[in-house]
Structures are given as structure tokens and as C-alpha cells.
Design a protein around this motif. Structure first.
Motif, PDB file in Angstrom:
ATOM      1  N   VAL A  47      55.202  50.180  41.830  1.00 40.86           N
ATOM      2  CA  VAL A  47      54.186  51.217  41.585  1.00 40.86           C
ATOM      3  C   VAL A  47      54.705  52.206  40.544  1.00 40.86           C
ATOM      4  O   VAL A  47      55.904  52.299  40.288  1.00 40.86           O
ATOM      5  CB  VAL A  47      53.826  51.972  42.891  1.00 40.86           C
ATOM      6  CG1 VAL A  47      53.202  51.026  43.897  1.00 40.86           C
ATOM      7  CG2 VAL A  47      55.021  52.681  43.480  1.00 40.86           C
ATOM      8  N   ASP A  48      53.748  52.955  39.969  1.00 38.10           N
ATOM      9  CA  ASP A  48      54.090  54.002  39.017  1.00 38.10           C
ATOM     10  C   ASP A  48      54.230  55.307  39.799  1.00 38.10           C
ATOM     11  O   ASP A  48      53.295  55.734  40.484  1.00 38.10           O
ATOM     12  CB  ASP A  48      52.980  54.126  37.966  1.00 38.10           C
ATOM     13  CG  ASP A  48      53.320  55.163  36.918  1.00 38.10           C
ATOM     14  OD1 ASP A  48      54.465  55.135  36.423  1.00 38.10           O
ATOM     15  OD2 ASP A  48      52.452  55.999  36.608  1.00 38.10           O
TER      16      ASP A  48
ATOM     17  N   TRP B 179      53.574  58.862  44.477  1.00 35.91           N
ATOM     18  CA  TRP B 179      52.909  57.644  44.017  1.00 35.91           C
ATOM     19  C   TRP B 179      51.758  57.314  44.944  1.00 35.91           C
ATOM     20  O   TRP B 179      51.634  57.873  46.024  1.00 35.91           O
ATOM     21  CB  TRP B 179      53.895  56.479  43.928  1.00 35.91           C
ATOM     22  CG  TRP B 179      54.427  56.046  45.261  1.00 35.91           C
ATOM     23  CD1 TRP B 179      53.937  55.062  46.051  1.00 35.91           C
ATOM     24  CD2 TRP B 179      55.534  56.600  45.960  1.00 35.91           C
ATOM     25  NE1 TRP B 179      54.669  54.960  47.203  1.00 35.91           N
ATOM     26  CE2 TRP B 179      55.667  55.902  47.167  1.00 35.91           C
ATOM     27  CE3 TRP B 179      56.452  57.631  45.695  1.00 35.91           C
ATOM     28  CZ2 TRP B 179      56.649  56.184  48.109  1.00 35.91           C
ATOM     29  CZ3 TRP B 179      57.424  57.906  46.620  1.00 35.91           C
ATOM     30  CH2 TRP B 179      57.529  57.202  47.808  1.00 35.91           C
ATOM     31  N   GLN B 180      50.907  56.395  44.505  1.00 34.63           N
ATOM     32  CA  GLN B 180      49.784  55.922  45.301  1.00 34.63           C
ATOM     33  C   GLN B 180      50.153  54.574  45.907  1.00 34.63           C
ATOM     34  O   GLN B 180      50.592  53.667  45.200  1.00 34.63           O
ATOM     35  CB  GLN B 180      48.537  55.725  44.431  1.00 34.63           C
ATOM     36  CG  GLN B 180      47.841  56.992  44.008  1.00 34.63           C
ATOM     37  CD  GLN B 180      47.173  57.702  45.161  1.00 34.63           C
ATOM     38  OE1 GLN B 180      47.538  58.830  45.438  1.00 34.63           O
ATOM     39  NE2 GLN B 180      46.244  57.082  45.837  1.00 34.63           N
ATOM     40  N   ALA B 181      49.974  54.438  47.200  1.00 30.31           N
ATOM     41  CA  ALA B 181      50.196  53.162  47.877  1.00 30.31           C
ATOM     42  C   ALA B 181      49.193  53.050  49.012  1.00 30.31           C
ATOM     43  O   ALA B 181      49.067  53.965  49.835  1.00 30.31           O
ATOM     44  CB  ALA B 181      51.619  53.073  48.412  1.00 30.31           C
ATOM     45  N   HIS B 182      48.464  51.961  49.034  1.00 29.12           N
ATOM     46  CA  HIS B 182      47.459  51.700  50.073  1.00 29.12           C
ATOM     47  C   HIS B 182      46.432  52.829  50.126  1.00 29.12           C
ATOM     48  O   HIS B 182      46.105  53.353  51.197  1.00 29.12           O
ATOM     49  CB  HIS B 182      48.110  51.485  51.445  1.00 29.12           C
ATOM     50  CG  HIS B 182      49.180  50.441  51.438  1.00 29.12           C
ATOM     51  ND1 HIS B 182      48.947  49.132  51.112  1.00 29.12           N
ATOM     52  CD2 HIS B 182      50.514  50.537  51.683  1.00 29.12           C
ATOM     53  CE1 HIS B 182      50.079  48.450  51.176  1.00 29.12           C
ATOM     54  NE2 HIS B 182      51.052  49.273  51.521  1.00 29.12           N
ATOM     55  N   ASP B 183      45.965  53.244  48.953  1.00 26.55           N
ATOM     56  CA  ASP B 183      44.907  54.259  48.800  1.00 26.55           C
ATOM     57  C   ASP B 183      45.262  55.631  49.358  1.00 26.55           C
ATOM     58  O   ASP B 183      44.387  56.381  49.792  1.00 26.55           O
ATOM     59  CB  ASP B 183      43.595  53.763  49.436  1.00 26.55           C
ATOM     60  CG  ASP B 183      43.060  52.535  48.736  1.00 26.55           C
ATOM     61  OD1 ASP B 183      43.288  52.422  47.517  1.00 26.55           O
ATOM     62  OD2 ASP B 183      42.428  51.700  49.403  1.00 26.55           O
TER      63      ASP B 183
ATOM     64  N   GLY C  30      54.471  51.022  52.064  1.00 34.51           N
ATOM     65  CA  GLY C  30      54.410  52.007  50.982  1.00 34.51           C
ATOM     66  C   GLY C  30      55.655  52.856  50.854  1.00 34.51           C
ATOM     67  O   GLY C  30      55.699  53.777  50.049  1.00 34.51           O
ATOM     68  N   ALA C  31      56.676  52.562  51.620  1.00 38.33           N
ATOM     69  CA  ALA C  31      57.933  53.314  51.570  1.00 38.33           C
ATOM     70  C   ALA C  31      58.826  52.745  50.467  1.00 38.33           C
ATOM     71  O   ALA C  31      58.786  51.547  50.183  1.00 38.33           O
ATOM     72  CB  ALA C  31      58.650  53.232  52.909  1.00 38.33           C
ATOM     73  N   PRO C  32      59.654  53.595  49.829  1.00 33.41           N
ATOM     74  CA  PRO C  32      60.548  53.098  48.772  1.00 33.41           C
ATOM     75  C   PRO C  32      61.488  52.018  49.298  1.00 33.41           C
ATOM     76  O   PRO C  32      61.949  52.080  50.443  1.00 33.41           O
ATOM     77  CB  PRO C  32      61.348  54.333  48.356  1.00 33.41           C
ATOM     78  CG  PRO C  32      60.570  55.494  48.844  1.00 33.41           C
ATOM     79  CD  PRO C  32      59.794  55.031  50.039  1.00 33.41           C
ATOM     80  N   SER C  33      61.733  51.020  48.476  1.00 32.06           N
ATOM     81  CA  SER C  33      62.651  49.947  48.851  1.00 32.06           C
ATOM     82  C   SER C  33      63.357  49.445  47.599  1.00 32.06           C
ATOM     83  O   SER C  33      63.026  49.842  46.484  1.00 32.06           O
ATOM     84  CB  SER C  33      61.899  48.803  49.531  1.00 32.06           C
ATOM     85  OG  SER C  33      61.080  48.138  48.599  1.00 32.06           O
ATOM     86  N   ASP C  34      64.305  48.578  47.800  1.00 30.25           N
ATOM     87  CA  ASP C  34      65.000  47.963  46.672  1.00 30.25           C
ATOM     88  C   ASP C  34      64.079  46.945  46.012  1.00 30.25           C
ATOM     89  O   ASP C  34      63.161  46.416  46.647  1.00 30.25           O
ATOM     90  CB  ASP C  34      66.265  47.244  47.149  1.00 30.25           C
ATOM     91  CG  ASP C  34      67.303  48.206  47.681  1.00 30.25           C
ATOM     92  OD1 ASP C  34      67.352  49.355  47.201  1.00 30.25           O
ATOM     93  OD2 ASP C  34      68.064  47.809  48.592  1.00 30.25           O
TER      94      ASP C  34
END
Length: 169
Positions: free
Chosen positions: A51-52, A73-77, A104-108
Motif C-alpha cells: 500500500v501507499d 494508509w488505507q487498508a480494507h476501506d 491491514g497491519a504492517p508486515s515484512d
């Protein structure tokens, strides 16, 4: 040929046979490791999204050149925020590429498919190498044990011969 020589020979033959037998075993274990790793990597690729994200606060230096900042960021609306490591040159308002998991959580970032091949080859090489080293150690320990044992027997026999020669005088 002494009994110890025959045992040393049999030990060497068994070590060579074990090494030869380990080739298909190492191949099978390497293939199994590759398959498991490839499946895991496929799951990573399907469950992670790039994601951006925008840096919403000035980055903070936490250790040496390592900096972290709050990103949005936007994740899952829905909008998401988190504090994540950022490049040393990042500033507030910059856009960064961020990998997020299914929640939607940050990951590697997902691993490359080459990692599965590397894992498979590494497992196969390690299995084969352990077999070779183990076989070498068994052969060498057997050889040294018999060498020591034969040396002691030779020493005993020489003492007997030497003591017989002194009694005759």
C-alpha cells in the motif's frame, strides 16, 4: 590380514554405502523442504498487500541511522496508523511503499520464490555433508582405535621377545 584390518575395511565400505544412500535421502528431504517453503511463500504473497503510506509526523531517530515515523494508509476501506521504521532521508509528508498483512497491519515484504529453492538446496547439502562427516569420523575413529590397540599388542610382543633374549644370556 588381521581381524582389525577386515573390520576397518568393512567400516569404510559401510561409510561409502551410507554416503551413496544419503544422496537420494538428501534429495527427498531437500524437495520436501522446498515444497513446504514454497507453500509458505505462496501464502505470504496472497495474504500481504503493498500500500501507499504517508508519513504524518516528523521521523524520530531511535538508534544510529535507524529512524521511525508514524505512517497513515488505507487498508480494507479504512485509515490505519502505525509507527514503523523509515529510510534515513524520509521526511513528513513523504509517500512510502508499505507491506500490510490481511488485517491491514504492517508486515515484512513477502519472501522471494528463490528462498524456497535456497532452503531446499541447503537442506539437501546439510544432510549429505552430515552423512559424509559422520562416516569419516566413524572410519577415522575405528582406524585410530585399532592402530592404538595394535601398537599396544606390538609393544607387548616386543617386551616378551626382549625378555626372552635376556633370560638366555
Amino acid at each position: 590380514m588381521r581381524r582389525s584390518d577386515r573390520i576397518e575395511g568393512v567400516t569404510l565400505i559401510l561409510a561409502v554405502l551410507a554416503a551413496l544412500f544419503s544422496v537420494p535421502v538428501a534429495g527427498a528431504l531437500g524437495t520436501a523442504a522446498y515444497s513446504a517453503e514454497a507453500a509458505s511463500i505462496r501464502i505470504e504473497h496472497t495474504s500481504r498487500t503493498n500500500v501507499d503510506a504517508v508519513i504524518i509526523a516528523e521521523p524520530e531517530q531511535i538508534l544510529g541511522d535507524i529512524r521511525q515515523a508514524s505512517l497513515r494508509w488505507q487498508a480494507h476501506d479504512r485509515a490505519r496508523d502505525a509507527i514503523v521504521p523509515v529510510p534515513p532521508s524520509a521526511e513528513k509528508g513523504d509517500h512510502l511503499s508499505l507491506w500490510v498483512d490481511a488485517d491491514g497491519a504492517p508486515s515484512d515484504a513477502p519472501r522471494s520464490s528463490d528462498a524456497a529453492a535456497m532452503t531446499g538446496v541447503a537442506v539437501a547439502v546439510i544432510v549429505f555433508a552430515v552423512t559424509l562427516v559422520g562416516g569419516f569420523c566413524v572410519v577415522e575413529c575405528t582406524r585410530r582405535w585399532f592402530q592404538r590397540r595394535n601398537g599396544i599388542r606390538w609393544e607387548t610382543e616386543w617386551r616378551q621377545i626382549d625378555s626372552c633374549g635376556r633370560e638366555d644370556r
